[in-house]
Motif scaffolding. Structure first.
Motif, PDB file in Angstrom:
ATOM      1  N   UNK A   2       0.830  -1.213   0.000  1.00  0.00           N
ATOM      2  CA  UNK A   2       0.000   0.000   0.000  1.00  0.00           C
ATOM      3  C   UNK A   2       0.857   1.253   0.000  1.00  0.00           C
ATOM      4  N   UNK A   3       1.918   1.255   0.799  1.00  0.00           N
ATOM      5  CA  UNK A   3       2.827   2.405   0.830  1.00  0.00           C
ATOM      6  C   UNK A   3       3.479   2.601  -0.532  1.00  0.00           C
ATOM      7  N   UNK A   4       3.899   1.491  -1.151  1.00  0.00           N
ATOM      8  CA  UNK A   4       4.499   1.578  -2.470  1.00  0.00           C
ATOM      9  C   UNK A   4       3.540   2.154  -3.499  1.00  0.00           C
ATOM     10  N   UNK A   5       2.283   1.727  -3.425  1.00  0.00           N
ATOM     11  CA  UNK A   5       1.282   2.236  -4.366  1.00  0.00           C
ATOM     12  C   UNK A   5       1.053   3.729  -4.168  1.00  0.00           C
ATOM     13  N   UNK A   6       0.998   4.164  -2.907  1.00  0.00           N
ATOM     14  CA  UNK A   6       0.785   5.588  -2.628  1.00  0.00           C
ATOM     15  C   UNK A   6       1.942   6.429  -3.148  1.00  0.00           C
ATOM     16  N   UNK A   7       3.173   5.926  -2.972  1.00  0.00           N
ATOM     17  CA  UNK A   7       4.343   6.659  -3.463  1.00  0.00           C
ATOM     18  C   UNK A   7       4.335   6.756  -4.982  1.00  0.00           C
ATOM     19  N   UNK A   8       3.971   5.680  -5.650  1.00  0.00           N
ATOM     20  CA  UNK A   8       3.950   5.684  -7.109  1.00  0.00           C
ATOM     21  C   UNK A   8       2.856   6.594  -7.658  1.00  0.00           C
TER      22      UNK A   8
ATOM     23  N   UNK B 226      -4.700   3.915   0.898  1.00  0.00           N
ATOM     24  CA  UNK B 226      -4.450   4.969  -0.077  1.00  0.00           C
ATOM     25  C   UNK B 226      -5.723   5.791  -0.249  1.00  0.00           C
ATOM     26  N   UNK B 227      -5.611   7.107  -0.098  1.00  0.00           N
ATOM     27  CA  UNK B 227      -6.749   7.999  -0.252  1.00  0.00           C
ATOM     28  C   UNK B 227      -6.770   8.600  -1.655  1.00  0.00           C
ATOM     29  N   UNK B 228      -7.880   9.183  -2.008  1.00  0.00           N
ATOM     30  CA  UNK B 228      -8.012   9.785  -3.339  1.00  0.00           C
ATOM     31  C   UNK B 228      -7.373  11.169  -3.406  1.00  0.00           C
TER      32      UNK B 228
ATOM     33  N   UNK C 233       3.020  10.772   1.812  1.00  0.00           N
ATOM     34  CA  UNK C 233       4.282  10.009   1.739  1.00  0.00           C
ATOM     35  C   UNK C 233       5.283  10.700   0.833  1.00  0.00           C
ATOM     36  N   UNK C 234       6.551  10.712   1.273  1.00  0.00           N
ATOM     37  CA  UNK C 234       7.623  11.344   0.505  1.00  0.00           C
ATOM     38  C   UNK C 234       8.562  10.307  -0.101  1.00  0.00           C
TER      39      UNK C 234
ATOM     40  N   UNK D  77      20.553   0.436   8.626  1.00  0.00           N
ATOM     41  CA  UNK D  77      21.170  -0.878   8.769  1.00  0.00           C
ATOM     42  C   UNK D  77      20.173  -1.918   9.263  1.00  0.00           C
ATOM     43  N   UNK D  78      19.190  -1.502  10.053  1.00  0.00           N
ATOM     44  CA  UNK D  78      18.301  -2.464  10.684  1.00  0.00           C
ATOM     45  C   UNK D  78      16.832  -2.252  10.351  1.00  0.00           C
ATOM     46  N   UNK D  79      16.413  -1.049  10.010  1.00  0.00           N
ATOM     47  CA  UNK D  79      14.996  -0.738   9.885  1.00  0.00           C
ATOM     48  C   UNK D  79      14.685  -0.033   8.571  1.00  0.00           C
ATOM     49  N   UNK D  80      13.397  -0.064   8.228  1.00  0.00           N
ATOM     50  CA  UNK D  80      12.888   0.691   7.091  1.00  0.00           C
ATOM     51  C   UNK D  80      11.897   1.717   7.619  1.00  0.00           C
ATOM     52  N   UNK D  81      11.942   2.925   7.061  1.00  0.00           N
ATOM     53  CA  UNK D  81      11.086   4.010   7.523  1.00  0.00           C
ATOM     54  C   UNK D  81      10.380   4.652   6.331  1.00  0.00           C
ATOM     55  N   UNK D  82       9.189   5.168   6.610  1.00  0.00           N
ATOM     56  CA  UNK D  82       8.485   5.995   5.644  1.00  0.00           C
ATOM     57  C   UNK D  82       8.675   7.444   6.068  1.00  0.00           C
ATOM     58  N   UNK D  83       9.322   8.219   5.211  1.00  0.00           N
ATOM     59  CA  UNK D  83       9.423   9.653   5.449  1.00  0.00           C
ATOM     60  C   UNK D  83       8.174  10.280   4.855  1.00  0.00           C
ATOM     61  N   UNK D  84       7.404  10.966   5.689  1.00  0.00           N
ATOM     62  CA  UNK D  84       6.132  11.520   5.243  1.00  0.00           C
ATOM     63  C   UNK D  84       5.855  12.834   5.949  1.00  0.00           C
ATOM     64  N   UNK D  85       4.970  13.616   5.351  1.00  0.00           N
ATOM     65  CA  UNK D  85       4.512  14.848   5.987  1.00  0.00           C
ATOM     66  C   UNK D  85       3.233  14.519   6.749  1.00  0.00           C
ATOM     67  N   UNK D  86       3.306  14.621   8.062  1.00  0.00           N
ATOM     68  CA  UNK D  86       2.169  14.295   8.914  1.00  0.00           C
ATOM     69  C   UNK D  86       1.275  15.521   9.040  1.00  0.00           C
ATOM     70  N   UNK D  87       0.006  15.385   8.643  1.00  0.00           N
ATOM     71  CA  UNK D  87      -0.899  16.524   8.689  1.00  0.00           C
ATOM     72  C   UNK D  87      -1.239  16.903  10.122  1.00  0.00           C
TER      73      UNK D  87
END
Length: 323
Positions: A152-158, A216-218, A181-182, A188-198
């Motif tokens: 879902x995150x990947x789809x929103x970014x694309x 994913x929102x419209x 999502x940005x 080294x250990x984790x994955x993060x989503x960098x995003x602008x939090x409203x």
């Protein structure tokens, strides 16, 4: 926040290349390019001036034009070969192929067409140049987190769409928020989503494995101006300030933990200031370096850690006596 040695090393190497291509650059322009203060540029140049190739006699060192430097302009006169094209050995080439394949595996679906093509082209050329050795490299690296959340995150970014997240923080408190999502960020250990939090009206890093649900929102993402160092984790400024006085063997703390300041002391020990919002995390850190802890401030933190250590020993007591 204190800068890690690895971050400064990358900047120093980049600065040599930049100055080699741009002869005579004002200190302020160098600072703007590398997103640091003019004072930091001066400190970096002073460090480079004492750096060079083995031998370390004057003719072995990186050199700058002193007259220009006194006038506030940085002019590189001797790079000591630091700007020569990189020649990779087989082992180094294979390691780079593995890194590029890992990047493609983890972040490929979230890249736009242009960046995906650049990554694929670089990987193809390096694989061809490496030859048979590259054929033995098999990388499987996925973003940590629930598969449906990652998708879902990947789809929103694309698609450039806003996300609604259900997220649990380090204190195990769940919340729902909408974010623009940005990009995905890996460490080294984790994955993060960098995003602008409203809700926070600012950029935030969300650990992907702590995202419980994603939708994913419209709504298309808006344009946001983010800090250059937004991908770096920064503790909440409202957290309490704690000072650890540590022996030299615990130097890794200053390099791997987000700290606000590091003070090196004459006897080889050092002090670090940390902003701490999660006391359990702090107790775990102090217990981990217990042999090298010389002092902890404020005192109540030291008392809490000591109590945790006594509780742990008491819990092991019955097991030890029954062994």
């Amino acid at each position: 926040m204190a800068e890690r040695a690895s971050e400064r090393l990358l900047r120093l190497l980049g600065m040599i290349t930049y100055l080699d291509r741009h002869q005579g650059v004002p200190v302020e322009q160098v600072a703007e390019h590398f997103r640091v203060s003019p004072r930091q540029v001066i400190e970096d140049v002073d460090t480079l001036w004492m750096t060079g190739t083995p031998g370390y006699y004057p003719h072995d060192l990186i050199d700058f034009d002193a007259a220009s430097y006194e006038a506030g302009v940085v002019r590189l006169t001797e790079s000591r070969g630091m700007t020569r094209p990189l020649r990779l050995g087989t082992r180094e080439a294979v390691a780079l192929v593995a890194a590029l394949r890992a990047m493609q595996e983890a972040m490929g679906p979230t890249l736009d067409t242009e960046r995906a093509q650049v990554l694929a082209s670089a990987l193809e050329k390096l694989t061809a140049a490496t030859g048979e050795a590259a054929a033995s490299v098999d990388v499987r690296l996925a973003v940590d987190g629930a598969p449906h959340v990652v998708a879902t995150i990947g789809a929103a970014l694309q698609q450039g769409r806003r996300l609604r997240l259900r997220y649990v923080n380090a204190s195990d408190v769940a919340s729902e928020r909408e974010v623009d999502p940005l990009r995905l960020v890996t460490s080294d250990e984790r994955s993060y989503l960098l995003a602008w939090c409203l809700r926070a009206d600012g950029e935030r890093l969300f650990r992907v494995d702590r995202v419980l649900e994603a939708e994913v929102l419209e709504v298309p993402v808006a344009q946001h101006v983010v800090r250059a160092d937004a991908e770096e984790f920064r503790p909440d400024a409202s957290g309490g300030l704690v000072t650890l006085h540590l022996g030299s063997q615990a130097r890794w703390v200053a390099e791997s933990v987000p700290v606000e300041e590091v003070r090196n002391l004459p006897d080889g020990s050092f002090e670090v200031d940390l902003r701490v919002g999660n006391q359990a995390w702090l107790r775990h850190l102090v217990l981990r370096v217990a042999d090298d802890v010389l002092d902890v401030r404020p005192p109540e933190v030291a008392h809490a850690v000591a109590a945790a250590a006594r509780d742990a020993l008491a819990a092991y007591g019955p097991l030890a006596s029954g062994a």
